[in-house]
Design a protein around this motif. Sequence first.
Motif, mmCIF file in Angstrom:
data_model
loop_
_atom_site.group_PDB
_atom_site.id
_atom_site.type_symbol
_atom_site.label_atom_id
_atom_site.label_comp_id
_atom_site.label_asym_id
_atom_site.label_seq_id
_atom_site.Cartn_x
_atom_site.Cartn_y
_atom_site.Cartn_z
ATOM 1 N N PHE A 170 6.850 -10.547 1.015
ATOM 2 C CA PHE A 170 6.356 -9.349 1.117
ATOM 3 C C PHE A 170 4.863 -9.189 0.990
ATOM 4 C CE2 PHE A 170 4.876 -5.190 -1.123
ATOM 5 C CZ PHE A 170 5.627 -4.213 -0.513
ATOM 6 N N GLY A 171 4.119 -10.306 0.382
ATOM 7 C CA GLY A 171 2.758 -10.363 0.394
ATOM 8 C C GLY A 171 2.131 -10.656 1.745
ATOM 9 N N GLN A 172 2.863 -11.352 2.505
ATOM 10 C CA GLN A 172 2.485 -11.700 4.093
ATOM 11 C C GLN A 172 2.706 -10.106 4.997
ATOM 12 O OE1 GLN A 172 5.425 -14.605 5.531
ATOM 13 N NE2 GLN A 172 4.391 -16.052 4.069
ATOM 14 N N MET A 173 3.745 -9.526 4.471
ATOM 15 C CA MET A 173 3.846 -7.896 5.246
ATOM 16 C C MET A 173 2.599 -7.193 4.625
ATOM 17 S SD MET A 173 7.921 -7.153 5.422
ATOM 18 C CE MET A 173 8.205 -7.336 3.627
ATOM 19 N N LYS A 174 2.184 -7.171 3.452
ATOM 20 C CA LYS A 174 1.440 -6.684 2.729
ATOM 21 C C LYS A 174 -0.076 -6.828 3.659
ATOM 22 C CE LYS A 174 -1.169 -5.530 -1.648
ATOM 23 N NZ LYS A 174 -1.244 -5.821 -2.967
ATOM 24 N N GLU A 175 -0.289 -8.036 3.832
ATOM 25 C CA GLU A 175 -1.649 -8.423 4.505
ATOM 26 C C GLU A 175 -1.712 -8.069 5.783
ATOM 27 O OE1 GLU A 175 -1.915 -12.707 4.300
ATOM 28 O OE2 GLU A 175 -2.047 -12.730 2.211
ATOM 29 N N ARG A 176 -0.409 -8.032 6.559
ATOM 30 C CA ARG A 176 -0.286 -7.344 7.975
ATOM 31 C C ARG A 176 -0.524 -5.724 7.868
ATOM 32 N NH1 ARG A 176 3.875 -10.954 8.622
ATOM 33 N NH2 ARG A 176 5.273 -9.529 8.374
ATOM 34 N N ALA A 177 -0.260 -5.200 6.927
ATOM 35 C CA ALA A 177 -0.349 -3.681 6.579
ATOM 36 C C ALA A 177 -1.870 -3.414 6.460
ATOM 37 C CB ALA A 177 0.779 -3.338 5.751
ATOM 38 N N ALA A 178 -2.416 -4.158 5.723
ATOM 39 C CA ALA A 178 -3.700 -3.871 5.360
ATOM 40 C C ALA A 178 -4.666 -3.948 6.578
ATOM 41 C CB ALA A 178 -4.320 -4.872 4.322
ATOM 42 N N GLU A 179 -4.203 -4.852 7.320
ATOM 43 C CA GLU A 179 -5.034 -5.018 8.742
ATOM 44 C C GLU A 179 -4.827 -3.678 9.585
ATOM 45 O OE1 GLU A 179 -3.800 -8.496 10.590
ATOM 46 O OE2 GLU A 179 -4.926 -9.789 8.854
ATOM 47 N N GLU A 180 -3.501 -3.145 9.374
ATOM 48 C CA GLU A 180 -3.229 -1.748 10.369
ATOM 49 C C GLU A 180 -4.076 -0.671 9.732
ATOM 50 O OE1 GLU A 180 -1.623 -2.034 13.036
ATOM 51 O OE2 GLU A 180 -1.318 -4.096 13.014
ATOM 52 N N SER A 181 -3.742 -0.431 8.634
ATOM 53 C CA SER A 181 -4.237 1.042 8.135
ATOM 54 C C SER A 181 -4.397 0.809 6.398
ATOM 55 C CB SER A 181 -3.243 2.062 8.384
ATOM 56 O OG SER A 181 -3.717 3.314 7.674
ATOM 57 N N LYS A 182 -5.403 1.736 6.101
ATOM 58 C CA LYS A 182 -5.603 1.721 4.529
ATOM 59 C C LYS A 182 -4.424 2.486 3.778
ATOM 60 C CE LYS A 182 -9.244 2.597 1.286
ATOM 61 N NZ LYS A 182 -10.630 3.453 1.048
ATOM 62 N N LYS A 183 -3.970 3.375 4.733
ATOM 63 C CA LYS A 183 -2.814 4.060 4.227
ATOM 64 C C LYS A 183 -1.556 3.330 3.919
ATOM 65 C CE LYS A 183 -2.378 8.263 5.543
ATOM 66 N NZ LYS A 183 -1.967 9.744 6.475
ATOM 67 N N CYS A 184 -1.338 2.237 5.079
ATOM 68 C CA CYS A 184 -0.316 1.368 4.712
ATOM 69 C C CYS A 184 -0.338 0.515 3.649
ATOM 70 C CB CYS A 184 -0.129 0.472 5.936
ATOM 71 S SG CYS A 184 0.395 1.468 7.372
ATOM 72 N N LEU A 185 -1.818 0.095 3.268
ATOM 73 C CA LEU A 185 -2.003 -0.772 1.913
ATOM 74 C C LEU A 185 -1.725 -0.048 0.918
ATOM 75 C CD1 LEU A 185 -2.763 -3.248 1.062
ATOM 76 C CD2 LEU A 185 -5.216 -2.459 1.044
ATOM 77 N N ASN A 186 -1.847 1.358 0.852
ATOM 78 C CA ASN A 186 -1.468 2.163 -0.497
ATOM 79 C C ASN A 186 -0.020 1.968 -0.572
ATOM 80 O OD1 ASN A 186 -4.280 2.844 -0.972
ATOM 81 N ND2 ASN A 186 -4.243 4.750 0.062
ATOM 82 N N CYS A 187 0.600 2.140 0.519
ATOM 83 C CA CYS A 187 2.048 2.175 0.015
ATOM 84 C C CYS A 187 2.660 0.868 -0.237
ATOM 85 C CB CYS A 187 2.874 2.532 1.448
ATOM 86 S SG CYS A 187 2.686 4.492 1.986
ATOM 87 N N PHE A 188 2.029 -0.110 0.487
ATOM 88 C CA PHE A 188 2.765 -1.448 0.081
ATOM 89 C C PHE A 188 2.188 -1.938 -1.260
ATOM 90 C CE2 PHE A 188 3.661 -2.017 4.471
ATOM 91 C CZ PHE A 188 4.524 -2.995 4.242
#
Length: 250
Positions: free
Chosen positions: A108-126
């Motif tokens: 999940f941490g790996q997915m979270k890192e990729r999400a952070a690169e995409e969007s700040k909104k994605c990071l909040n969800c993760f």
Amino acid sequence: MSELISESSSTSLEKEIRALRLELNEFRNEVTTGKTHSLLNEFKNQCAGDFLNASLGNNLNSIRNESNECTMWDHCEPVFTEYFDSLSGFAIKGELSDDNVSSIRNKFGQMKERAAEESKKCLNCFQHAETCFETQIEMLQEMGFCKPDNGDIQVQDLPEDQISILIGDALSSAARVQILKALHDDAKSFTALSKLTKLRGGNLLFHLDKLQSKGLIRQREERGEYQITLQGLNLMNSLIDVTKAMSFRV
């Protein structure tokens, strides 16, 4: 004479029968006990799985609310569902070990890192999903469903680098120990921690970032309260035993 032999044989046979009955009863008891333990373990594992499955809907709704009607939700929902389902799968199979939980966290941490690169909104969800996950782990541990993997660890097995990095760096400051103590029972805001520690602004933030980088605390959401993680909780509880063993003054 024949009657005496017959009586003797009959008595011997009766003794053998009684002995066999005793052995049979012992065997039945062992089988019954074994089945009982097996059934209890199956029931316990199923309860853990049911608990996780029952909370899945609430977790997804909570994360969905955090997404603020993001257009990517339909794509992300299966990702979060798989994240929680993997934990439920281990629970049902009785494999809620530290290693298996860590493997889920790492993935999940790996997915979270990729999400952070995409969007700040994605990071909040993760981050919100991660908080839900950690809350479930803590509850499962309190209920006795999680099994530690290091029960037989010996002194020679201790990982030098990991211990020196985690404990030596994270706890090398009295301020960071004070923060962990403050968060042991309840989550607290930045302002509350500032009042407790007498630290201001960037100084306090430095220590909070250090503890977060070691996985000992986390922030519930952006600018939200800080709370201790399961790893941080275990570390602080272990330090109680260390304090007793070293006869520190308290």
